[in-house]
Scaffold this active site. Structure first.
Site, mmCIF file in Angstrom:
data_model
loop_
_atom_site.group_PDB
_atom_site.id
_atom_site.type_symbol
_atom_site.label_atom_id
_atom_site.label_comp_id
_atom_site.label_asym_id
_atom_site.label_seq_id
_atom_site.Cartn_x
_atom_site.Cartn_y
_atom_site.Cartn_z
ATOM 1 N N ASP A 268 34.977 114.045 20.821
ATOM 2 C CA ASP A 268 36.066 113.575 19.876
ATOM 3 C C ASP A 268 36.811 114.900 19.304
ATOM 4 O O ASP A 268 36.345 115.985 19.343
ATOM 5 C CB ASP A 268 35.412 112.677 18.678
ATOM 6 C CG ASP A 268 36.547 111.832 18.160
ATOM 7 O OD1 ASP A 268 37.690 112.053 18.342
ATOM 8 O OD2 ASP A 268 36.224 110.739 17.580
HETATM 9 C C1 NOJ Z 1 39.833 110.728 16.319
HETATM 10 C C2 NOJ Z 1 39.248 109.452 16.729
HETATM 11 O O1 NOJ Z 1 38.203 109.355 16.158
HETATM 12 C C3 NOJ Z 1 39.440 109.088 18.179
HETATM 13 O O2 NOJ Z 1 38.979 107.607 18.267
HETATM 14 C C4 NOJ Z 1 40.571 109.372 18.561
HETATM 15 O O3 NOJ Z 1 40.746 108.980 20.158
HETATM 16 C C5 NOJ Z 1 40.997 110.944 18.629
HETATM 17 N N1 NOJ Z 1 40.877 111.239 17.077
HETATM 18 C C6 NOJ Z 1 42.316 111.228 19.115
HETATM 19 O O4 NOJ Z 1 43.353 110.911 18.566
#
Ligand code: NOJ
Length: 737
Positions: A268
């Protein structure tokens, strides 16, 4: 290396051989470049990233969808980098792209894998036409805490329902194959346990025992991967002391080992760098090593891989073989997506779904996501032709953007039809009296109440749209108090004082605590954030043109203090019996400790939720009878049928979701009091009766036991079938060894 190049020359041209051939020509730095995902939003992305792309130091970009910018970034990758490897273009396509469908939690209320699949497919078509080929969805984190803002993005509290719907979403995004026009590579997230964050605070630590992890949190991931999900995203959270992004047990032992997953694992956002903040790694080098060794292939945004891995390889800390395996997975995904032949996505541009068909689907999805929670004395449906005037009130009645919900980067609010707009269309302007009452859901300024009351006074019925704006749920938007914010309850009081029937529509990204609202309204529709077509879908429901069929994918707590509350709880040694709430008002000072029994409940809220999992009303009634199991006993490998008769005993056509729950009452690990194991939607005309049949096999009885293997244990099983998780028609059977 020479061997791989040779293989590519002689073997048929498969994605694998092409990925291997590219890998064979890459320097270590170029391989590591493939592992780097970077944000391409903000000013001058071409100027900022062009040089790095040319040097082969970027594998994927996120958050850029402008066609000209994407074209230029891709052109640099293809024409100016040494090997011409195209970029992977990623985006959070969560519940629609330009056309916005209901929130995932809303879609889950449809209990319809076909509908969920179709929404994902349409979203993929729109996104791919813009150049996106990788989405970070579905989110299959089990969500049992309504405070958590990301419950909006979830498929609810139940492992089985989230498995079925998560898999359907994967199939929708990926279509019949990733090389086909209009497809996106899915990324199932967040591996694993993210939804169990302490206190419902996003990113907070989780503590999940192995039994709970394997039986509750992991099954939807397994199902999404079995459906072919191309990638997995790690969770931000610390799980039992080891942050997921550096967790060898989760990523290595379970995902890569037990499940043999060989697709891309991406961190993430900055989650590798955050291994330092968590307190697992001392510096970026240690963080890069921990993530790579645990099983992460791609680094989203921390730059730990691009900055640290080449040196770690030179120092002999990380092996070249490991880097090769990581880069090969990324290259293989690119080849599978057809990017090596069509980097600019020409094939996808012409495959964009038709706008009207997509809006029609959005309307149907919004309709099927709405759950009727209260309907006293047939307050609904309304006879729209017969009504003189309708008062449309509330801060959410005319909010083209807010009705879309969270995660709508590319959503087109000009496609929105609000409840006000749709009701004016249905009734004619002059028969609708509109006054918002409050400017926003959080507003405490009551100066608009008088106009709202006047509108109510001059009307026959009041329809009031309440809830939460989009910004109150979603990532990092958690709430400690989950009642209606602002002065909305006071607005309801003011409207009720006018003496007209009050129909409440709640648009929100989470279950709210509704006791106070329910006391003040005649009918209540829970609409979540329904997306662009909120208004027409609502007209379908309130007019009775469609009979509500949404069912809750999550239990609604009476109060925040009941959280976590979910139907698939453990029995405990002292289970509560008959429900009584507000014992606290009855209990005498000095009463014996045992006055109200000694069991697992709250003195002030009992133990049942406000609304149970699976619940939802209809304008008709369904009656269940004659639950029969085809055999009292089965051996391993055999199946049995469970049959029930469902009758539509009301006056109109309706769709019922027939739900089957199972319990293993005695096992080597204690099992939940009930678990959903099957459901079927049946459409019945007034008076029509149908026998619904479920087939259960050993696999349905299995759970991950003390040996961490899925296996059914011999003995008695209880089964219930009905319209929600409190179903009382019961039968039992025995599995014999
Ligand atoms: C953080 C989020 O937790 C995740 O779900 C998301 O896909 C990413 N950012 C990218 O934006």
């Amino acid at each position: 290396m020479a061997h791989a190049a040779h293989a590519a020359d002689t073997q048929p041209d498969t994605p694998q051989s092409r990925a291997d051939a590219l890998l064979a020509r890459m320097s270590l730095e170029e391989k590591v470049g493939q592992l780097h995902t970077i944000d391409a939003s903000g000013p001058d992305p071409v100027g900022r990233l062009g040089g790095e792309i040319k040097a082969g130091r970027i594998g994927a970009v996120i958050n850029q969808v402008d066609p000209d910018t994407l074209y230029e970034l891709q052109r640099i990758a293809v024409e100016e980098s040494r090997l011409g490897v195209p970029l992977l273009v990623s985006r959070d396509v969560i519940h629609g792209f330009n056309t916005i469908f209901p929130l995932p939690i809303g879609q889950a209320c449809s209990w319809s894998p076909e509908l969920v699949r179709d929404c994902a497919r349409a979203a993929a078509g729109e996104a791919a036409a813009s150049g996106v080929r990788w989405t970070f969805a579905p989110m299959v984190d089990i969500a049992r805490d309504a405070r958590w803002g990301r419950i909006a993005e979830s498929l609810g509290e139940d492992p089985y329902l989230a498995s079925v719907l998560g898999a359907a979403m994967v199939v929708g995004f990926q279509g019949d194959g990733l090389s086909r026009p209009g497809t996106l590579a899915a990324c199932v997230k967040h591996f694993a346990g993210y939804g169990a964050c302490e206190g419902g605070r996003d990113y907070d630590a989780t503590n999940i025992p192995d039994n709970e992890l394997r039986n509750t949190y992991l099954p939807p991931f397994r199902a999404a991967l079995k459906a072919g999900a191309a990638s997995v995203m790690t969770s931000f959270s610390d799980i039992d002391g080891v942050p997921a992004t550096g967790n060898p047990y989760l990523l290595g032992e379970i995902l890569r080992g037990e499940w043999s997953f060989d697709g891309v694992v991406v961190s993430d956002w900055d989650a590798i760098g955050q291994l330092i903040t968590h307190g697992l790694s001392a510096d970026m080098a240690a963080a890069a090593r921990a993530a790579a060794e645990a099983g992460v292939d791609m680094d989203m945004m921390s730059s730990a891989f691009i900055d640290q891995l080449p040196r770690l390889v030179h120092e002999g800390v990380v092996t070249v073989d490991r880097i090769d395996a990581m880069a090969r997975r990324v290259l293989l995904l690119k080849a599978t997506l057809g990017l090596l032949d069509d980097p600019y996505g020409a094939a996808h541009r012409s495959a964009a779904p038709a706008r009207q068909a997509t809006l029609d689907l959005a309307r149907r999805a919004a309709r099927e996501s709405m759950v009727l929670l209260k309907n006293d004395a047939g307050a609904l449906p309304l006879d729209l032709a017969g009504i003189g005037r309708l008062a449309v009130i509330g801060p959410m009645a005319d909010q083209p953007y807010e009705q879309l919900g969270t995660w709508v980067f590319d959503g087109d609010q000009t496609r929105s039809v609000t409840p006000l707009g749709a009701l004016r269309g249905a009734l004619g302007e002059h028969r609708v009296a509109f006054a918002p009452g409050l400017e926003t859901t959080r507003s405490r300024d009551r100066s608009g109440f008088a106009a709202a009351q006047a509108a109510a006074r001059s009307s026959d019925v009041v329809l009031v749209c309440l809830g939460e704006e989009a910004i109150l749920s979603g990532e990092a938007h958690c709430r400690a108090d989950i009642t209606l914010p602002g002065a909305q309850l006071a607005l309801l009081d003011a409207l009720k004082a006018e003496g007209k029937p009050v129909i409440a529509v709640i648009m929100a990204g989470r279950p709210l605590t509704l006791a106070a609202v329910l006391e003040r309204v005649d009918a209540l529709i829970y609409a979540w954030h329904p997306g662009n077509m909120a208004g027409p879908a609502l007209v379908d429901i309130v007019s009775g043109a469609a009979n509500p069929s949404g069912r809750l994918p999550v239990s609604f707590p009476r109060s925040v203090g009941q959280i976590p509350i979910h139907y698939n709880r453990k029995n405990t040694g002292r289970p509560p019996q008959a429900e009584r709430i507000l014992y606290i008002d009855e209990i005498q000072v000095g009463a014996p400790q045992t006055s109200f029994g000694m069991s697992a409940f709250h003195l002030d809220d009992g133990y049942t939720p406000q609304f149970p999992f699976g619940f939802g009303l209809s304008y008709t009634r369904f009656i269940y009878a004659d639950l029969v199991v085809s055999a009292g006993e089965i051996a391993r490998g055999e199946t049995l049928d469970v049959m029930v008769t469902v009758t539509n005993s009301g006056e109109r056509f309706g769709t019922e979701t027939v739900q089957l729950y199972l319990r293993d009452p005695t096992a080597s690990l204690t099992r939940p009091v009930r678990e959903l194991k099957g459901f079927q939607k049946v459409a019945l005309n007034a008076g029509e009766r149908r026998t619904v049949r479920f087939t259960l096999g050993e696999g349905d009885l299995a759970f991950s036991g003390r040996e961490r293997r899925f296996r059914a244990e011999a003995g008695r099983f209880d089964v219930w079938v009905g319209g929600d998780s409190t179903a009382d028609l019961h039968a039992s059977f025995t599995l014999r060894d």
